[in-house]
Design an enzyme around this catalytic site. Structure first.
Site, PDB file in Angstrom:
ATOM      1  N   ASP A   1       0.737  -0.690  -0.494  1.00 22.27           N
ATOM      2  CA  ASP A   1      -0.551  -0.171   0.147  1.00 22.27           C
ATOM      3  C   ASP A   1       0.969   1.348  -0.507  1.00 22.27           C
ATOM      4  O   ASP A   1       2.009   1.120   1.156  1.00 22.27           O
ATOM      5  CB  ASP A   1      -0.936   0.076   0.937  1.00 22.27           C
ATOM      6  CG  ASP A   1      -1.801   1.264   1.368  1.00 22.27           C
ATOM      7  OD1 ASP A   1      -2.716   0.714   1.185  1.00 22.27           O
ATOM      8  OD2 ASP A   1      -1.872   2.417   1.301  1.00 22.27           O
ATOM      9  N   ILE A   2       0.466   2.069  -0.635  1.00 21.77           N
ATOM     10  CA  ILE A   2       1.602   3.071  -0.885  1.00 21.77           C
ATOM     11  C   ILE A   2       1.069   4.657   0.338  1.00 21.77           C
ATOM     12  O   ILE A   2       2.493   5.096   0.529  1.00 21.77           O
ATOM     13  CB  ILE A   2       1.318   3.955  -2.572  1.00 21.77           C
ATOM     14  CG1 ILE A   2       1.929   5.256  -2.421  1.00 21.77           C
ATOM     15  CG2 ILE A   2      -0.431   5.019  -2.887  1.00 21.77           C
ATOM     16  CD1 ILE A   2       3.276   4.074  -3.879  1.00 21.77           C
TER      17      ILE A   2
ATOM     18  N   GLU B   1     -11.896   3.651  -1.241  1.00 26.91           N
ATOM     19  CA  GLU B   1     -11.326   4.605  -2.178  1.00 26.91           C
ATOM     20  C   GLU B   1     -11.235   4.268  -3.917  1.00 26.91           C
ATOM     21  O   GLU B   1     -11.551   5.248  -4.382  1.00 26.91           O
ATOM     22  CB  GLU B   1      -9.899   4.741  -1.776  1.00 26.91           C
ATOM     23  CG  GLU B   1      -9.434   6.073  -2.235  1.00 26.91           C
ATOM     24  CD  GLU B   1      -8.013   5.922  -1.372  1.00 26.91           C
ATOM     25  OE1 GLU B   1      -7.803   5.719  -0.144  1.00 26.91           O
ATOM     26  OE2 GLU B   1      -6.479   6.085  -2.280  1.00 26.91           O
TER      27      GLU B   1
ATOM     28  N   HIS C   1     -10.017  -5.097  -3.146  1.00 26.52           N
ATOM     29  CA  HIS C   1      -8.818  -6.008  -2.576  1.00 26.52           C
ATOM     30  C   HIS C   1      -8.429  -6.383  -0.940  1.00 26.52           C
ATOM     31  O   HIS C   1      -9.442  -5.921  -0.264  1.00 26.52           O
ATOM     32  CB  HIS C   1      -7.807  -4.829  -2.234  1.00 26.52           C
ATOM     33  CG  HIS C   1      -8.760  -3.174  -2.260  1.00 26.52           C
ATOM     34  ND1 HIS C   1      -9.035  -2.525  -2.325  1.00 26.52           N
ATOM     35  CD2 HIS C   1      -8.291  -2.723  -0.934  1.00 26.52           C
ATOM     36  CE1 HIS C   1      -9.819  -1.692  -2.301  1.00 26.52           C
ATOM     37  NE2 HIS C   1      -8.641  -1.630  -1.357  1.00 26.52           N
TER      38      HIS C   1
ATOM     39  N   HIS D   1      -6.633  -5.959   2.730  1.00 18.42           N
ATOM     40  CA  HIS D   1      -5.534  -5.225   3.539  1.00 18.42           C
ATOM     41  C   HIS D   1      -4.407  -5.958   3.939  1.00 18.42           C
ATOM     42  O   HIS D   1      -5.250  -6.655   5.052  1.00 18.42           O
ATOM     43  CB  HIS D   1      -6.198  -4.364   4.185  1.00 18.42           C
ATOM     44  CG  HIS D   1      -5.823  -2.853   4.045  1.00 18.42           C
ATOM     45  ND1 HIS D   1      -6.181  -1.850   2.938  1.00 18.42           N
ATOM     46  CD2 HIS D   1      -7.479  -2.823   2.799  1.00 18.42           C
ATOM     47  CE1 HIS D   1      -6.880  -0.866   2.725  1.00 18.42           C
ATOM     48  NE2 HIS D   1      -7.936  -1.445   2.106  1.00 18.42           N
TER      49      HIS D   1
HETATM   50  P1  AMP Z   1      -9.550   1.500   0.234  1.00 15.10           P
HETATM   51  O1  AMP Z   1     -10.343   1.180  -1.316  1.00 15.10           O
HETATM   52  O2  AMP Z   1     -10.344   2.521   1.330  1.00 15.10           O
HETATM   53  O3  AMP Z   1      -9.463  -0.617   0.866  1.00 15.10           O
HETATM   54  O4  AMP Z   1      -8.353   1.660   0.557  1.00 15.10           O
HETATM   55  C1  AMP Z   1      -7.518   2.313  -1.132  1.00 15.10           C
HETATM   56  C2  AMP Z   1      -5.790   1.489  -0.552  1.00 15.10           C
HETATM   57  O5  AMP Z   1      -4.996   1.709  -1.694  1.00 15.10           O
HETATM   58  C3  AMP Z   1      -5.612   2.815   0.648  1.00 15.10           C
HETATM   59  O6  AMP Z   1      -5.246   2.075   1.571  1.00 15.10           O
HETATM   60  C4  AMP Z   1      -4.629   3.599  -0.378  1.00 15.10           C
HETATM   61  O7  AMP Z   1      -3.102   3.461   0.236  1.00 15.10           O
HETATM   62  C5  AMP Z   1      -3.982   2.427  -1.384  1.00 15.10           C
HETATM   63  N1  AMP Z   1      -3.109   3.025  -2.897  1.00 15.10           N
HETATM   64  C6  AMP Z   1      -3.881   3.512  -3.384  1.00 15.10           C
HETATM   65  N2  AMP Z   1      -3.630   4.020  -4.801  1.00 15.10           N
HETATM   66  C7  AMP Z   1      -2.910   3.151  -4.530  1.00 15.10           C
HETATM   67  C8  AMP Z   1      -1.349   2.683  -5.103  1.00 15.10           C
HETATM   68  N3  AMP Z   1      -1.219   3.019  -6.383  1.00 15.10           N
HETATM   69  N4  AMP Z   1      -0.611   2.278  -4.777  1.00 15.10           N
HETATM   70  C9  AMP Z   1      -0.305   1.125  -3.716  1.00 15.10           C
HETATM   71  N5  AMP Z   1      -1.522   1.188  -2.876  1.00 15.10           N
HETATM   72  C10 AMP Z   1      -3.049   2.379  -3.577  1.00 15.10           C
END
Ligand code: AMP
Length: 132
Positions: A29-30, A88, A93, A95
């Site tokens: 995760d970024i 988001e 996905h 975590h």
């Molecule tokens: P959620 O959809 O609420 O589970 O959150 C999406 C997750 O994806 C967040 O923790 C972000 O930090 C992560 N995220 C978003 N864009 C990227 C990316 N380009 N590379 C890695 N992680 C990402």
């Protein structure tokens, strides 16, 4: 339009990859809530995890189990926590978060690590994954 995670899988956007097979992909995760915070996705683009077909859902969780084992071996932690949020990014996905304490699963508290540290963590997890 392809999701940001599909673009990562296709190599259009860089990622700190830790594992991949023909159907699943795992990367850091970024904005990690803890160092080693990893996302595990199906390559197939489906928004809501519980809309995945049973075979893909089961495969995703088994792939995540193996990634969690690699994280546990590579990152100092008591256990690896698992969560699904998905508010988001509209691409299913899981975590995986290395934890010392319950508070380490606080998704309101994202950090940013230097690229060198992210690279080192991803390589350490990938190295452990390759041994499984
Ligand atoms: P959620 O959809 O609420 O589970 O959150 C999406 C997750 O994806 C967040 O923790 C972000 O930090 C992560 N995220 C978003 N864009 C990227 C990316 N380009 N590379 C890695 N992680 C990402």
């Amino acid at each position: 339009m392809a999701s940001i995670f599909t673009r990562i899988v296709n190599g259009e956007i860089p990622s700190y990859k830790v594992a991949e097979d023909d159907r699943f992909y795992a990367f850091l995760d970024i904005n990690p809530v803890q160092p080693g915070h990893t996302l595990v996705i199906p390559k197939q683009e489906v928004d809501y995890i519980f809309d995945l077909d049973n075979d893909t859902y089961a495969g995703l969780t088994l792939f995540a189990k193996k990634v969690a084992e690699a994280i546990k071996a590579a990152v100092t932690c008591r256990k690896v926590g698992m969560a699904v949020i998905g508010l988001e990014v509209p691409h299913a996905h899981i975590h995986l978060v290395p934890m010392q304490a319950e508070k380490d699963m606080d998704f309101a508290r994202h950090a940013e690590l230097p690229a060198s540290e992210m690279t080192a963590i991803a390589e350490a997890i990938a190295g452990q994954f390759a041994k499984l």
